[in-house]
Scaffold this motif. Sequence first.
Motif, PDB file in Angstrom:
ATOM      1  N   ASN A 299       2.986 -15.892 137.513  1.00  0.00           N
ATOM      2  CA  ASN A 299       2.674 -15.737 138.981  1.00  0.00           C
ATOM      3  C   ASN A 299       2.904 -14.355 139.390  1.00  0.00           C
ATOM      4  O   ASN A 299       3.045 -13.883 140.471  1.00  0.00           O
ATOM      5  CB  ASN A 299       4.120 -16.717 139.445  1.00  0.00           C
TER       6      ASN A 299
ATOM      7  N   LEU B 143       5.619 -12.492 139.408  1.00  0.00           N
ATOM      8  CA  LEU B 143       6.603 -12.028 139.773  1.00  0.00           C
ATOM      9  C   LEU B 143       7.305 -11.141 139.014  1.00  0.00           C
ATOM     10  O   LEU B 143       8.241 -10.231 139.548  1.00  0.00           O
ATOM     11  CB  LEU B 143       7.765 -13.413 140.144  1.00  0.00           C
TER      12      LEU B 143
ATOM     13  N   ARG C 285       7.007 -16.588 135.139  1.00  0.00           N
ATOM     14  CA  ARG C 285       6.924 -15.569 136.244  1.00  0.00           C
ATOM     15  C   ARG C 285       5.985 -14.415 135.988  1.00  0.00           C
ATOM     16  O   ARG C 285       5.661 -13.975 136.700  1.00  0.00           O
ATOM     17  CB  ARG C 285       8.610 -15.007 136.210  1.00  0.00           C
TER      18      ARG C 285
ATOM     19  N   MET D  73       5.283 -21.898 142.879  1.00  0.00           N
ATOM     20  CA  MET D  73       6.355 -21.948 141.972  1.00  0.00           C
ATOM     21  C   MET D  73       7.582 -22.938 142.546  1.00  0.00           C
ATOM     22  O   MET D  73       7.999 -22.587 143.804  1.00  0.00           O
ATOM     23  CB  MET D  73       6.726 -20.540 141.747  1.00  0.00           C
TER      24      MET D  73
ATOM     25  N   GLU E 232      11.449 -13.781 146.549  1.00  0.00           N
ATOM     26  CA  GLU E 232      10.508 -14.583 145.431  1.00  0.00           C
ATOM     27  C   GLU E 232       9.692 -15.666 145.885  1.00  0.00           C
ATOM     28  O   GLU E 232       8.615 -15.936 145.623  1.00  0.00           O
ATOM     29  CB  GLU E 232      11.220 -14.570 144.027  1.00  0.00           C
TER      30      GLU E 232
ATOM     31  N   ARG F 288      -1.633 -16.212 144.439  1.00  0.00           N
ATOM     32  CA  ARG F 288      -0.371 -16.805 144.317  1.00  0.00           C
ATOM     33  C   ARG F 288      -0.805 -18.137 145.189  1.00  0.00           C
ATOM     34  O   ARG F 288       0.020 -19.027 145.035  1.00  0.00           O
ATOM     35  CB  ARG F 288       0.552 -15.999 144.847  1.00  0.00           C
TER      36      ARG F 288
ATOM     37  N   PRO G 253      -1.860 -11.884 146.228  1.00  0.00           N
ATOM     38  CA  PRO G 253      -1.267 -12.872 147.246  1.00  0.00           C
ATOM     39  C   PRO G 253      -2.284 -13.972 147.358  1.00  0.00           C
ATOM     40  O   PRO G 253      -1.806 -15.172 147.483  1.00  0.00           O
ATOM     41  CB  PRO G 253      -0.982 -11.944 148.566  1.00  0.00           C
TER      42      PRO G 253
ATOM     43  N   ILE H 248       7.319 -14.654 148.204  1.00  0.00           N
ATOM     44  CA  ILE H 248       5.977 -13.965 147.335  1.00  0.00           C
ATOM     45  C   ILE H 248       5.039 -14.966 146.804  1.00  0.00           C
ATOM     46  O   ILE H 248       4.003 -15.085 146.647  1.00  0.00           O
ATOM     47  CB  ILE H 248       6.212 -12.890 146.634  1.00  0.00           C
ATOM     48  N   SER H 249       6.021 -15.981 145.969  1.00  0.00           N
ATOM     49  CA  SER H 249       5.106 -17.001 145.221  1.00  0.00           C
ATOM     50  C   SER H 249       4.250 -17.751 146.105  1.00  0.00           C
ATOM     51  O   SER H 249       3.380 -18.544 145.667  1.00  0.00           O
ATOM     52  CB  SER H 249       6.106 -17.717 144.143  1.00  0.00           C
ATOM     53  N   LEU H 250       4.674 -18.026 147.376  1.00  0.00           N
ATOM     54  CA  LEU H 250       3.767 -18.788 148.233  1.00  0.00           C
ATOM     55  C   LEU H 250       2.634 -18.184 148.705  1.00  0.00           C
ATOM     56  O   LEU H 250       1.558 -18.798 149.234  1.00  0.00           O
ATOM     57  CB  LEU H 250       4.717 -19.162 149.874  1.00  0.00           C
ATOM     58  N   GLY H 251       2.591 -16.643 148.627  1.00  0.00           N
ATOM     59  CA  GLY H 251       1.402 -16.015 148.641  1.00  0.00           C
ATOM     60  C   GLY H 251       1.592 -14.993 150.024  1.00  0.00           C
ATOM     61  O   GLY H 251       0.559 -14.434 150.228  1.00  0.00           O
ATOM     62  N   PHE H 252       2.766 -14.860 150.411  1.00  0.00           N
ATOM     63  CA  PHE H 252       3.177 -13.604 151.322  1.00  0.00           C
ATOM     64  C   PHE H 252       2.770 -12.333 150.542  1.00  0.00           C
ATOM     65  O   PHE H 252       3.373 -12.278 149.633  1.00  0.00           O
ATOM     66  CB  PHE H 252       4.284 -13.823 152.205  1.00  0.00           C
ATOM     67  N   ASN H 253       2.530 -11.349 151.305  1.00  0.00           N
ATOM     68  CA  ASN H 253       2.651 -10.009 150.783  1.00  0.00           C
ATOM     69  C   ASN H 253       4.176  -9.570 150.978  1.00  0.00           C
ATOM     70  O   ASN H 253       4.585 -10.257 151.844  1.00  0.00           O
ATOM     71  CB  ASN H 253       1.521  -9.114 151.184  1.00  0.00           C
TER      72      ASN H 253
END
Lengths: 365, 509
Positions: free
Chosen positions: A48, A50, A45, A81, B403, A76, A73, B406-411
């Motif tokens: 990434n 997070l 995490r 993940m 999460e 990422r 962003p 967000i981890s896909l890249g969205f803000n």
Amino acid sequence: MIKIKNLSKKFGNLVVLKDVSIDIKAGEVISIIGPSGTGKSTFLRCINLLDQPSGGSIQIDGVNILDPKADVPKVRQKMNMVFQSFNLFSHLSVMENLTIGPVKLRRMNPGDAERKCMELLKLVGLAEKARSYPDELSGGQKQRVAIARCMAMEPQIILFDEPTSALDPTMVSEVLAVIRRLAKEGMTMLIVTHEMDFARDVSNRVLYMDEGSIYEDGPPAQIFENPQKERTKAFINRVRSLNFHISSPDYDLYAMNAEIETFCEKQILPLKTRENLLLVVEEMLQMYNPLLSSNTLEVTLAYSEKREHFELLFDSQGEALNLLDKNQLPDELGMNIIKSLTESIEYQRMNNMNRLSLGLKKTER
Amino acid sequence: MIKRVSFKHLWLLSVVVLSVMIGSTLHATTKLVSPDDLKEKRIGVLLGTIYDGYSTKTYPKATILQYKTKSDIVLALKTDKIDASIYTYESLPEIFQSNDDIGLLGKPLFSFPIALGFNKQNDTLREKFNNFLREIKKNGVHDEMISRWITNGEVTMPEIKNSKKNGTLTAGIVSDKGLPFMILKNNQLAGFDVELAERFAAYLGKELKMVDMEFGGLIPAVASNKIDFIASTLMITEERKKLIGFSDEYYNLHAAAFALKKNMPGSGGGATAPSLSFYRSVANSFRSNIIEEDRWKIILDGLKTTVTISVLATIFGTLLGSLVCFMRMSKNVMLSLPAKVYISILRGTPVLVFLMLIFYVVFASVSIDPVLVAVLAFGMNFAAYAAEIFRSGIEGIEKGQTEAGISLGFNKVKTFLFIVLPQTIRRIFPVFKGEFISLVKMTSIVGYIAVQDLTKASDIIRSRTFDAFFPLIMVAILYFLISWFLLLLLELIERKIDPKSKIKLVPKA
């Protein structure tokens, strides 16, 4: 591709990660193993972002993502993940779960995105579920969709956070098969897992993490067949242990016996083994009893799941003294019982401590 | 054989016997001959009027029940909630006309002067009225008015010439006061008070604007300059003098008691009117309450007002609620604390009190459309509930999905818009709908700030027809229909924004 230096993470006063440094090269499939609560998931995490690391640096393709100016962003998008709890978007169909990223983030034409995502769904074997919604899928299917969703963003690396821990045993293999396939195709992956056999044959590098840092790092053959460090050994041999600290002759034997019984039940040991173990412990404590008013005694019971072997360690302070020496014994009855139930008895004098280690005889199942 | 009676049963029996005795002595048996017989009875009065104070003082042993409108008193009398009432003698003929089972009890009790009420600071206007009053008393117009409305019982307004060049004059009135002072006939106000106010406006050359209010709202309204004066048979009392300035008296009113004829001697113990068939009586009620004098127009206007306030308040409340919710969920104490305080205050105060506070205190010296005030007050109240509904909806979405986004890249904003919001809306809709319905019904209190909504419309009709049940039942049905219709509309919106529910409508193959 990813350079991590001195990464640390604290939650309040609790140090979860300390000084983690590692270089990850493209094409590497890295499994991260280790006991629960040692920061494996937190490590992923943090990569990434997070969870915001408390210190250190993470460089991805030369860009330090901890730099406040970094477009996180955007970074990422290269690094997706897969979560233990799938985390599919429950208001979107399977196909929409896959296309939302490419369409909204990479401005892909919806038609093209659907065609491409259909290919991905075929890859994970779920093309016919494209119009279903997440709550209509089984756990294994959900996790395969989640993997396909990551793939849709064409990432450079996928982080897997215990991808099979929330699955029924029957569904674990379908998810592992998909990950194996990705590994074969050369995807860079970082996998936190408790599936040892899977970690051994899918990865080309294994990290053993313990107490917030990378304790041992090596190829699977080294980690699994010939671990170099002690804690890795214990973990790989799946050694479970139980400790007692006895400092007075009035210790609570019944509570101790109850604890030993629970421990044996957890390891699913035969009843006979449990009885023998209790008997040996009781006889040994009988012998130690006169010493307990002046000395403390540490009793450790260690069971190796892999070797199906029980070892008993008795560490006592004081002058050099082997209690099981024939000359010391008041009678031979206790000694005979112990001898009949153990396969080895060793005496060691180390660090001003007396250590007696006993190996329990195997019992027929 | 001896039957054993337990003490408990004896006790119960005596209670029953006693209560029957008390009941019969109090209500049914003794006839009412004169107002003196009211000593231990139940007397209905209009809240805050001089009759209220008089009854309390004169009949200390009686039960005084306070009502808000004259029609409520008549209804209470007819349904045996009270034994008698004390009211303005001059207004009674109108009641007797439409209720032949009610009659005067004895002679008028006392008389008292009435005047117009002004703001204490506004002595100039008060002096102008006093001059005007002296003038019409001298030239005979005042006598003409008395004979027209009070002696002859006319119901139509004379023509009054008014140049209307000098702006407007606002009078606070109570439209259901009743003849001879104030009635709503053919959707036009008429009566002694109306003519007096119109003549005074004409005297000043100003256009008269009449604001229909609850009687209890008149004095606060004039004290806060919402209206220029009160023209509603306002009796002069010492308490009121502390709050407002009275003009010279323009008439001497009388107070009298009235009761059901069957409870008074000479009626032979209750000669009831020949009963009509159910359908006939419903048809009669329908005609008198809806068709006559185009009363349906009042209802339609009320309906429009209710719907307008409900819809606008919901929209405003939803927007404000989103903002409050955003602040409430912020990690910044400077944002979350005010939101918390806002929510607890708005949820902890009755809407009616809040509505009156906004109208009479916050916008005291601002001329503002009361409908707007209602939208504001209900919207603010709705926002407090909506904010918490939104929050529970947002917090109900698993953190994991955020999460994953967000981890896909969205803000953060895009994650909220594309992932959290659509699911939140779907989740909160059922609760939101419920809250909306209760808002629609809550608007029935806007009569307090002089807005004529559906409830107020029914009050006005009730005050004219003295029909106890029909207008109430009609309004209940209308509220149900509005809620139902608006709910359908909301569900339509829900279908539009939630594609999943659309799919779920199609049975699975």
